[in-house]
Write an enzyme that holds these catalytic residues in place. Structure first.
Site, PDB file in Angstrom:
ATOM      1  N   LYS A 132      -2.631   6.369  74.258  1.00  0.00           N
ATOM      2  CA  LYS A 132      -1.698   7.496  74.221  1.00  0.00           C
ATOM      3  C   LYS A 132      -2.449   8.784  73.863  1.00  0.00           C
ATOM      4  O   LYS A 132      -2.265   9.820  74.502  1.00  0.00           O
ATOM      5  CB  LYS A 132      -0.592   7.234  73.205  1.00  0.00           C
ATOM      6  CG  LYS A 132       0.328   8.438  72.993  1.00  0.00           C
ATOM      7  CD  LYS A 132       1.124   8.305  71.707  1.00  0.00           C
ATOM      8  CE  LYS A 132       1.716   9.649  71.303  1.00  0.00           C
ATOM      9  NZ  LYS A 132       2.384   9.604  69.986  1.00  0.00           N
ATOM     10  N   ASP A 150       4.785   6.740  74.575  1.00  0.00           N
ATOM     11  CA  ASP A 150       5.129   6.603  73.167  1.00  0.00           C
ATOM     12  C   ASP A 150       6.431   5.810  73.074  1.00  0.00           C
ATOM     13  O   ASP A 150       6.887   5.221  74.053  1.00  0.00           O
ATOM     14  CB  ASP A 150       5.247   7.978  72.502  1.00  0.00           C
ATOM     15  CG  ASP A 150       6.449   8.772  72.985  1.00  0.00           C
ATOM     16  OD1 ASP A 150       7.098   8.357  73.971  1.00  0.00           O
ATOM     17  OD2 ASP A 150       6.762   9.816  72.371  1.00  0.00           O
TER      18      ASP A 150
END
Length: 245
Positions: A132, A150
């Site tokens: 991420k 996320d």
């Protein structure tokens, strides 16, 4: 005779729904971008590392003071985790994050002359940085097509029937398969905003959602049913206690 849905049919259906999702996101969030505040690639990297299991708002409050004292990798590399931690007290896991931020700064100085590398694996090798983090930094700083998954993006992907996966890496792969590459950066920013403003984790605002006409709402009714069931059980216990049941 039972009709079996082929993998090709399923993918075609997902791509058609993805097209509608993209249209809705562009209507709602045409200027979608990260809500983290930063003044350089290095500062974005640090902010994203700090944002794990924390809100962007709490991170922005912390980095406002942190970056005044340590604006770049060179200054942060000279600090101790204890020095840095005092600026992160309002952020979850601040002890570990302070240690990671100092160490990643030292590695940036040692390996990359203090600059954030334009390289996925090089960012991934830094303490506290996962897929991420690398995707957010590379897409925002270098414009590299990427989907940062996320909790919001993962939740919406499953509710919209675009992925059945819980693993963020597998969700990322599923989304990349159904959305045009040129839209990946916009997509993850807009889905994050929609997850924060409409498609909440516990009580999504389905009636007020622009996608209510085509969203399969996977898991939403079961969640609502579970909540209703708990409510009924609690009411039953209350009545029994009061002698009214």
């Amino acid at each position: 005779m039972t009709h079996m849905t082929s993998g090709t049919d399923v993918l075609t259906e997902k791509k058609a729904r993805a097209k509608k999702v993209l249209k809705a996101m562009k209507t709602l969030y045409p200027d979608a971008k990260t809500e983290l505040e930063y003044g350089s690639p290095y500062q974005l990297l640090v902010a994203v590392v700090m944002s794990a299991q924390a809100t962007d708002k709490s991170v922005n409050i912390a980095t406002d003071k942190l970056f005044e004292v340590y604006p770049d990798a060179f200054s942060m590399a000279k600090a101790t985790p204890e020095d840095v931690e005092q600026y992160m007290m309002n952020v979850n896991l601040h002890h570990n994050k302070a240690r990671n931020v100092v160490r990643l700064s030292q590695l940036l100085v040692e390996r990359h002359d203090g600059e954030v590398p334009n390289d996925f694996e090089a960012i991934l090798a830094l303490p506290g940085a996962g897929r991420k983090t690398a995707n957010v930094v590379l897409s925002n700083v270098y414009g590299m097509p990427a989907i940062a998954v996320d909790t919001h993006v993962g939740r919406l992907a499953r509710r919209l029937g675009l992925s059945e996966q819980m693993d963020p890496n597998k969700v990322e792969k599923d989304l990349m398969e159904v959305f045009p590459k040129k839209e990946w950066i916009f997509l993850h920013h807009s889905l994050i905003l929609h997850g924060r403003r409409v498609c909440f984790a516990r009580k999504p605002n389905c009636p007020g959602c622009l996608m209510k006409g085509f969203c399969p709402k996977i898991g939403v009714e079961a969640m609502a049913g579970g909540a209703e069931g708990r409510k009924q059980k609690a009411e039953g216990r209350r009545q029994k206690t009061n002698g009214t049941g």
